[in-house]
Design a protein around this motif. Sequence first.
Motif, short mmCIF file in Angstrom:
data_model
loop_
_atom_site.label_atom_id
_atom_site.label_comp_id
_atom_site.label_asym_id
_atom_site.label_seq_id
_atom_site.Cartn_x
_atom_site.Cartn_y
_atom_site.Cartn_z
N UNK A 29 -1.90 -5.18 7.92
CA UNK A 29 -1.42 -4.79 9.20
C UNK A 29 -0.30 -5.61 9.97
N UNK A 30 0.08 -6.72 9.21
CA UNK A 30 1.43 -7.36 9.61
C UNK A 30 2.33 -7.40 8.73
N UNK A 31 2.38 -7.02 7.57
CA UNK A 31 3.37 -7.34 6.53
C UNK A 31 4.19 -6.07 6.68
N UNK A 32 5.54 -6.38 7.13
CA UNK A 32 6.44 -5.43 7.31
C UNK A 32 7.44 -5.13 6.14
N UNK A 33 8.06 -4.14 6.09
CA UNK A 33 9.20 -3.84 5.09
C UNK A 33 10.72 -4.32 5.53
N UNK A 34 10.67 -5.11 6.85
CA UNK A 34 12.04 -5.37 7.26
C UNK A 34 12.89 -6.28 6.17
N UNK A 37 -1.50 -2.77 -5.71
CA UNK A 37 -2.80 -2.19 -5.79
C UNK A 37 -3.45 -2.45 -4.41
N UNK A 38 -3.88 -1.06 -4.04
CA UNK A 38 -4.52 -1.15 -2.65
C UNK A 38 -3.65 -1.69 -1.61
N UNK A 39 -2.42 -1.10 -1.62
CA UNK A 39 -1.32 -1.28 -0.90
C UNK A 39 -0.89 -2.77 -0.74
N UNK A 40 -1.23 -3.54 -1.64
CA UNK A 40 -0.89 -5.19 -1.86
C UNK A 40 -0.09 -5.20 -3.00
N UNK A 83 8.30 0.24 8.98
CA UNK A 83 6.93 0.50 8.80
C UNK A 83 6.49 -0.77 7.86
N UNK A 84 5.23 -0.51 7.52
CA UNK A 84 4.56 -1.68 6.89
C UNK A 84 4.66 -1.45 5.47
N UNK A 85 4.16 -2.62 4.60
CA UNK A 85 4.08 -2.51 3.07
C UNK A 85 2.78 -1.53 2.71
N UNK A 86 3.18 -0.51 2.11
CA UNK A 86 2.17 0.52 1.48
C UNK A 86 2.86 1.18 0.56
N UNK A 87 2.11 2.21 -0.27
CA UNK A 87 2.55 2.92 -1.13
C UNK A 87 3.52 3.90 -0.69
N UNK A 88 3.07 4.52 0.47
CA UNK A 88 3.93 5.48 0.98
C UNK A 88 5.04 5.00 1.73
N UNK A 89 5.04 3.76 2.22
CA UNK A 89 6.24 3.06 2.98
C UNK A 89 7.22 2.55 1.86
#
Length: 672
Positions: free
Chosen positions: A222-227, A180-183, A133-139
């Motif tokens: 929208x494009x930053x992945x956790x890969x 902060x704000x998923x960043x 998925x993408x970089x976020x709090x939940x991710x």
Amino acid sequence: MSTPMRHGPSQQGRTPSQHPTTAPTPQASTPFSTTQAAAALSPHGPRSSPQQLKKSPATGTLSSGVMSSQPGNPPLNFDSPSAAAALGGLGLDINLDSLNVGGLVGGANRSDEDDRQKRMDATIAALLAFDTGRVSNDGLERLAVRNGFECLWETAGTGSGNDKVLIIAGRTLALEVGIKNHVVYHASLTFNEPSPSLDKHVEKASAIILKDLALGPGESLLTKKLSKFRVNLERLATLDKMSITPGLNCHEAIAGVWESLERLHRWDVERLREDPTLSSKSEENLRVFALFSRHGCPLMHTRGRIGLTLEYWKQHRMRPSATVGDDKAKTWGVLIDCAPASSMVYTPVRVSDKWIGPNIVKTNPMDDEGMPATGPLLDWLEPPNTLLPPTEETKSEGGLESAALSAPRPLDVVFMATFDPPVIVTHGVAMEIYKISAFNAPLSSSTFDNLLFPVTEGVNYDPSEPRVMEFTQTVPVWTDIRKAKEMPSLKAHKNTLIVDKPVYGHVVTHVPISHPKDLIAMLPLLRQYAFLSLLLTNSFKPQEGRPLLPQPSTSNEGTLNMRRTDRDLQDFMSQQRDASEPLKVDIVLSAHPIPRLQLVFPFRRSTAVINLEIQLNGKVHIVSDNIFSDIESEVPRSQGKRQPLTRRVFAQKLEDCENIDFWVEFIKFTLE
């Protein structure tokens, strides 16, 4: 120093069509026939094949697809897989280096068991792959929990509800991520127990993690992945899970190996600085020189990867701009990690930074037979075993059985070396590498050339016959050495690779090691085949920055399908004002017992024939030729100067340019 490879008297032998037979091949009766029905129910199919048999040092040699017994006995035909399985069950030796691969007839058309298994495993892995998925709090939290870490959210110092800190905690480490704000704007890696060998590397590790998670140029939420972060987090998690507190910290064990290898690398650089021919080299150039010619260069947390890498080969290594750890050129290295011992016969991990003596070399060097050594010998040490202390539960229990359990016990963890990229070698060389590490690896059923250049699916390919592969590419050429700074013209080369003696090959991916000296012993072999693959790749695969040309068809290999654009062709044709025909360069590959290349190309009014050996450490030796003058002669240069050009000088030029096509043009420019 590697052990000389064992090989049979015949490299290829005859193909099955060359052996007249007076009777049909007898069908061998084997105990495996009763299990064929059960094996058919397995998704991977039956497992027995001639290529999966092991070698035994006490048995004979198989050549030309026929196994010879004692004098006077009739030969036993080896055409059927069932006969091969029967022979393997008897423990008979099969020297695969001298074994003719004629038994693989129709290799590209048959559905090989190993290939089917690999495709099925890859399909299953793709279906079950975890989407990071993408970089976020939940991710971030979901990925950390999946890897066995505990997570704790805290509010950052600003007090804003959107500004948080995620603490990812394990047995031996903790990772703080400010978001902060998923960043993500901050990342910091720390270890629970203070360790000088670990603390000196945490800043580099934290920087890599931050780069994996923070937004870069042109990236958005929208494009930053956790890969990328996933790969590094999994590596940290693997070491953390195998660590046992107190007693074993796998991170500290790997850092201790780096300490010893780094001291060895610094010693190499100091010795190179004493060489008068390298006096003009910078410190960074000397480090690169030590990387590919001495004992490698150990790097912690480099190229966006968490962990220890011993780099041993580098593309464009002779360029003045070459540096250690840069991402501009392809680099070959060995990742050093820890892994569960499983059922392997192994030497457990030892936590120490004293794998080599303080003087690096022995003061009174003696070889293995107790004789004075001819050169310096490294002073390898054997650190004491790392044992786990008894737990409190076993201490509190009574009885003789609990007393045995309460004794210090060895670790069930080994050092694991992973080759990046994997190295393609012949079967005999693979056995040499596995012998150093005492690793029992499965055998391969593919040929060495097919591993280097896989046959296109659907192409009719018979491994028992010579393989011919063609590729046309462009080569930059300067007609005047004084105008080297100007743009070169492009010249077409029609390269033909001929493999007339196919041998079995193997892809070396990983081996367990008990000591860093195991890796050092492998480096000469690894460099030999890394350089060979680089030479062949540069001649038979597209090169970045050069237009692709129409590819010729071949007799038994088919066309190497390379896409090209009309603009590429127009650019090339505009530079070929003389509309000359492509220069034909034939390259004959012989991989056993040592890699050899025979080069044939037009020269003056005749044909040049040069036989090369790619020796240990990637050194080039000109075995024979019909164009070079006497080694002490002088050859006129374009500037009117006279400079002695020996065969060794020409061989060194090939080592430096790493490209057969460039080397051919250099020879023609210098000698024609």
